[in-house]
Design a protein around this motif. Structure first.
Motif, short mmCIF file in Angstrom:
data_model
loop_
_atom_site.label_atom_id
_atom_site.label_comp_id
_atom_site.label_asym_id
_atom_site.label_seq_id
_atom_site.Cartn_x
_atom_site.Cartn_y
_atom_site.Cartn_z
N ARG A 1 88.31 33.71 122.25
CA ARG A 1 86.88 33.60 121.93
C ARG A 1 86.03 33.86 123.17
NH1 ARG A 1 86.20 32.12 116.87
NH2 ARG A 1 87.86 30.99 115.79
N VAL B 1 85.93 37.67 123.61
CA VAL B 1 85.04 38.36 122.68
C VAL B 1 83.58 38.07 123.00
CG1 VAL B 1 84.35 38.52 120.26
CG2 VAL B 1 86.77 38.46 120.87
N SER B 2 83.27 36.82 123.34
CA SER B 2 81.88 36.47 123.63
C SER B 2 81.37 37.17 124.88
CB SER B 2 81.73 34.96 123.78
OG SER B 2 82.49 34.48 124.90
N GLY C 1 81.22 41.12 123.86
CA GLY C 1 80.50 41.50 122.67
C GLY C 1 81.45 41.98 121.59
N ASP C 2 80.91 42.62 120.58
CA ASP C 2 81.73 43.10 119.48
C ASP C 2 82.63 44.23 119.96
OD1 ASP C 2 82.86 43.93 117.15
OD2 ASP C 2 80.99 44.52 116.17
N ARG D 1 82.29 47.61 118.07
CA ARG D 1 80.98 48.25 117.96
C ARG D 1 81.09 49.75 118.26
NH1 ARG D 1 78.61 45.19 121.20
NH2 ARG D 1 78.89 46.48 123.05
N LEU E 1 89.28 38.52 114.51
CA LEU E 1 88.95 39.71 113.72
C LEU E 1 88.86 39.36 112.23
CD1 LEU E 1 91.01 42.69 115.20
CD2 LEU E 1 88.59 42.19 115.49
N ALA F 1 85.77 37.65 111.31
CA ALA F 1 84.64 38.58 111.30
C ALA F 1 84.73 39.60 110.16
CB ALA F 1 84.56 39.31 112.64
N ARG G 1 87.11 41.70 109.51
CA ARG G 1 87.71 42.96 109.94
C ARG G 1 89.20 42.91 109.63
NH1 ARG G 1 84.20 44.63 114.06
NH2 ARG G 1 82.08 44.29 113.33
#
Length: 286
Positions: free
Chosen positions: A121, A124-125, A128-129, A132, A157, A160, A162
């Motif tokens: 986490r 990812v934070s 970012g995404d 994208r 994922l 989200a 995905r």
């Protein structure tokens, strides 16, 4: 459908079944055989890459156990599937530690799933995404162990919305064959397209490569090749050297660098960064 049994209960079921199995054999040997036979079964399930060498090794391990003991190994695999069903997390690493094999064989210790998820986490934070503007991302884990960090990223994922089978490809590697096959089993059961390599990452060694069924079913060999072609074409158009630069490179080659001293490797720190093609879980070497 009834709710699945709590993980703690099923984990106890696995340990109880495991402790009854082949009591005359060392616990690490039985666990290793269980992992290897499970991985070999899945690796040879894809008919187009079936390996006779893998099949022969499977049969040689099976010959060590009675028919009833072999049924016990199959029951263990069924329990493992139930343990993995609720969410992507490192179950085999937890079982390895619960059976105290980490203290009895080579000093291996597996990162708790909660720590892996926290680090995923954070990755990812900070980045970012990762998807994208991309059809998919590739993730490289150079010291994968049982795949805890990869599974934590897979969980994020899925949260989200995905689908990892279509949006993620993983290159995972470990110097220890049993650990690498633990990773292979868990990524396979979660349908993650991946190549799991047995070999020393620091020496760029590849002794064996195991591709998950999701890798084959998703046509990832061709998807990755097409991505590489597109990136090479883009670099060719943006990084064409001038005549002067080419002449300088031809007449004045750089001096060779001296060999760096071999240092102790610490696995205590992880950071993540993104390159043109890889979202990398990179170990900082100290």
């Amino acid at each position: 459908m009834a709710d699945p049994l709590p993980v703690v209960v099923r984990k106890a079921d696995f340990i109880r079944e495991f402790q009854r199995l082949a009591p005359h054999r060392h616990r690490y040997e039985v666990f290793r055989d269980f992992v290897h036979m499970s991985a070999f079964s899945m690796a040879n399930a894809w008919p187009y890459t079936r390996s006779e060498a893998i099949e022969a090794e499977f049969m040689s391990i099976k010959a060590k156990y009675t028919a009833e003991e072999f049924k016990g190994l199959r029951r263990l695999f069924g329990i493992l599937q139930e343990l993995l069903e609720p969410e992507p997390r490192d179950i085999l690493g937890q079982l390895y530690m619960s059976l105290e094999l980490g203290n009895q064989h080579t000093g291996q210790f597996f990162t708790p799933p909660e720590v892996s998820e926290m680090m995923a986490r954070m990755m990812v934070s900070s980045e970012g995404d990762p998807l994208r503007g991309k059809q998919f991302v590739t993730l490289s884990e150079p010291a994968c162990g049982a795949g805890g960090m990869v599974l934590a990223f897979v969980k994020i994922l899925i949260e989200a919305k995905r689908n990892p089978m279509h949006r993620l490809w993983v290159h995972a590697q470990d110097v220890d064959r049993t650990a690498a096959l633990m990773c292979y089993i868990q990524l396979s059961l979660w349908g993650v397209p991946a190549a799991v390599v047995v070999g020393n990452t620091l020496m760029n060694e590849q002794r064996e490569v195991f591709h998950t069924i999701a890798h084959h079913m998703g046509g990832w060999k061709w998807r990755l090749a097409r991505q590489a072609e597109e990136q090479n074409a883009q670099k060719a158009t943006t990084e064409t050297p001038t005549d002067e630069a080419t002449a300088t490179a031809t007449t004045a080659p750089p001096e060779p660098r001296p060999f760096a001293p071999v240092a102790t490797v610490s696995y205590t720190h992880l950071r993540a960064h993104e390159t043109d093609s890889y979202l990398v879980c990179r170990l900082l070497l100290e």
